[in-house]
Design a protein around this motif. Structure first.
Motif, mmCIF file in Angstrom:
data_model
loop_
_atom_site.group_PDB
_atom_site.id
_atom_site.type_symbol
_atom_site.label_atom_id
_atom_site.label_comp_id
_atom_site.label_asym_id
_atom_site.label_seq_id
_atom_site.Cartn_x
_atom_site.Cartn_y
_atom_site.Cartn_z
ATOM 1 N N ARG A 49 0.957 -1.299 0.125
ATOM 2 C CA ARG A 49 -0.011 -0.003 0.085
ATOM 3 C C ARG A 49 0.927 1.215 -0.184
ATOM 4 N N LYS A 50 0.231 2.421 -0.419
ATOM 5 C CA LYS A 50 1.005 3.771 -0.179
ATOM 6 C C LYS A 50 1.603 3.843 1.218
ATOM 7 N N ARG A 51 1.124 3.738 2.284
ATOM 8 C CA ARG A 51 1.555 3.558 3.780
ATOM 9 C C ARG A 51 1.325 2.152 4.205
ATOM 10 N N TRP A 52 2.449 2.008 4.854
ATOM 11 C CA TRP A 52 2.355 0.610 5.561
ATOM 12 C C TRP A 52 3.624 0.791 6.730
ATOM 13 N N THR A 53 3.182 -0.115 7.524
ATOM 14 C CA THR A 53 4.140 -0.268 9.060
ATOM 15 C C THR A 53 4.947 -1.337 9.061
ATOM 16 N N VAL A 54 5.715 -1.262 10.201
ATOM 17 C CA VAL A 54 6.502 -2.199 10.720
ATOM 18 C C VAL A 54 6.561 -2.075 12.263
ATOM 19 N N THR A 55 6.150 -3.245 13.047
ATOM 20 C CA THR A 55 6.425 -2.997 14.328
ATOM 21 C C THR A 55 7.336 -4.011 14.825
ATOM 22 N N GLN A 78 6.957 3.987 10.594
ATOM 23 C CA GLN A 78 6.059 4.272 9.193
ATOM 24 C C GLN A 78 6.484 4.309 8.163
ATOM 25 N N PHE A 79 6.340 3.849 7.231
ATOM 26 C CA PHE A 79 6.764 3.759 5.649
ATOM 27 C C PHE A 79 5.833 4.217 4.786
ATOM 28 N N GLN A 80 6.352 4.808 3.775
ATOM 29 C CA GLN A 80 5.456 5.418 2.561
ATOM 30 C C GLN A 80 6.115 5.165 1.329
ATOM 31 N N ARG A 81 5.406 4.851 0.257
ATOM 32 C CA ARG A 81 6.082 4.978 -0.957
ATOM 33 C C ARG A 81 6.444 6.149 -1.530
ATOM 34 N N ALA A 82 7.595 6.228 -1.972
ATOM 35 C CA ALA A 82 7.856 7.627 -2.371
ATOM 36 C C ALA A 82 7.481 8.176 -3.740
ATOM 37 N N SER A 83 6.957 7.242 -4.635
ATOM 38 C CA SER A 83 6.205 7.861 -5.835
ATOM 39 C C SER A 83 5.443 6.695 -6.144
ATOM 40 N N ALA A 84 4.475 7.202 -7.121
ATOM 41 C CA ALA A 84 3.588 6.078 -7.337
ATOM 42 C C ALA A 84 4.156 5.245 -8.729
ATOM 43 N N TRP A 85 5.523 5.757 -9.211
ATOM 44 C CA TRP A 85 5.970 5.105 -10.264
ATOM 45 C C TRP A 85 7.240 4.417 -10.120
ATOM 46 N N GLY A 86 7.892 4.536 -8.822
ATOM 47 C CA GLY A 86 9.142 3.893 -8.403
ATOM 48 C C GLY A 86 9.114 2.899 -7.325
ATOM 49 N N SER A 132 15.306 5.847 3.956
ATOM 50 C CA SER A 132 14.558 5.235 2.968
ATOM 51 C C SER A 132 15.452 4.042 2.378
ATOM 52 N N VAL A 133 14.646 3.307 1.719
ATOM 53 C CA VAL A 133 15.151 2.140 0.974
ATOM 54 C C VAL A 133 15.000 2.279 -0.382
ATOM 55 N N ARG A 134 15.889 2.080 -1.267
ATOM 56 C CA ARG A 134 16.015 2.558 -2.472
ATOM 57 C C ARG A 134 16.980 1.437 -3.459
ATOM 58 N N ARG A 135 16.513 0.955 -4.597
ATOM 59 C CA ARG A 135 17.521 0.563 -5.440
ATOM 60 C C ARG A 135 18.455 1.325 -6.065
ATOM 61 N N THR A 136 19.729 0.927 -6.054
ATOM 62 C CA THR A 136 20.795 1.813 -6.170
ATOM 63 C C THR A 136 20.897 2.094 -7.891
ATOM 64 N N SER A 137 20.155 1.255 -8.556
ATOM 65 C CA SER A 137 19.990 1.798 -10.173
ATOM 66 C C SER A 137 18.722 1.400 -10.616
ATOM 67 N N MET A 138 18.351 1.941 -11.885
ATOM 68 C CA MET A 138 16.977 1.556 -12.398
ATOM 69 C C MET A 138 17.187 0.205 -12.906
ATOM 70 N N TRP A 139 18.188 -0.423 -13.361
ATOM 71 C CA TRP A 139 18.063 -1.496 -14.087
ATOM 72 C C TRP A 139 18.713 -2.849 -12.922
#
Length: 150
Positions: free
Chosen positions: A73-79, A86-94, A108-115
């Motif tokens: 979901r856009k917003r989700w949690t870890v307990t 509280q976590f949230q998706r940074a954008s609808a496309w990424g 944040s948690v991110r992939r280091t590159s697009m591919w």
């Protein structure tokens, strides 16, 4: 900051390092949602429900160490214990996910590159096992989304 590098083309295996030192391993399950993780010599199992929206991190005795809810979901949690992250998706496309505290982005948690499939985990103040749990949950979610899209 943690850096997770995928070590297998055929399986969802990651080696997680901090400042160039190996601190954890994630091994995603082939047949069910979740996987196994090893953090500083401690083994944990991660199990998800059939829809991939809830995950639990279990210790060797089967006790719940952490739980993720509303994943995908856009917003989700870890307990973990008495703390809820509280976590949230940074954008609808990424794929990036941001950690919020008191309405402010703090990590944040991110992939280091697009591919590529390597992941950067920057979750200050979150215990190491919980950070690796979040990584495993997100990698599992991203893999399910890629499979659904193809």
């Amino acid at each position: 900051m943690l850096v997770a590098k995928r070590t297998s083309v055929w399986r969802t295996r990651y080696e997680v390092s901090q400042d160039g030192h190996l601190v954890a391993n994630w091994d995603g399950s082939l047949w069910r949602s979740g996987g196994d993780l090893n953090v500083a010599g401690q083994a944990f199992q991660v199990r998800g429900n059939a829809w991939g929206s809830r995950f639990s991190m279990l210790d060797k005795a089967g006790g719940v160490v952490a739980a993720a809810d509303r994943v995908g979901r856009k917003r989700w949690t870890v307990t973990a214990g008495a703390v809820t992250y509280q976590f949230q998706r940074a954008s609808a496309w990424g794929h990036a996910q941001d950690l919020y505290s008191d309405g402010r982005k703090v990590g944040s948690v991110r992939r280091t590159s697009m591919w590529g499939s390597d992941v950067a985990v920057d979750l200050p103040g979150v215990p190491l096992p919980v950070q690796v749990f979040v990584l495993g949950v997100l990698v599992t979610m991203w893999q399910a989304q890629a499979a659904a899209a193809s």
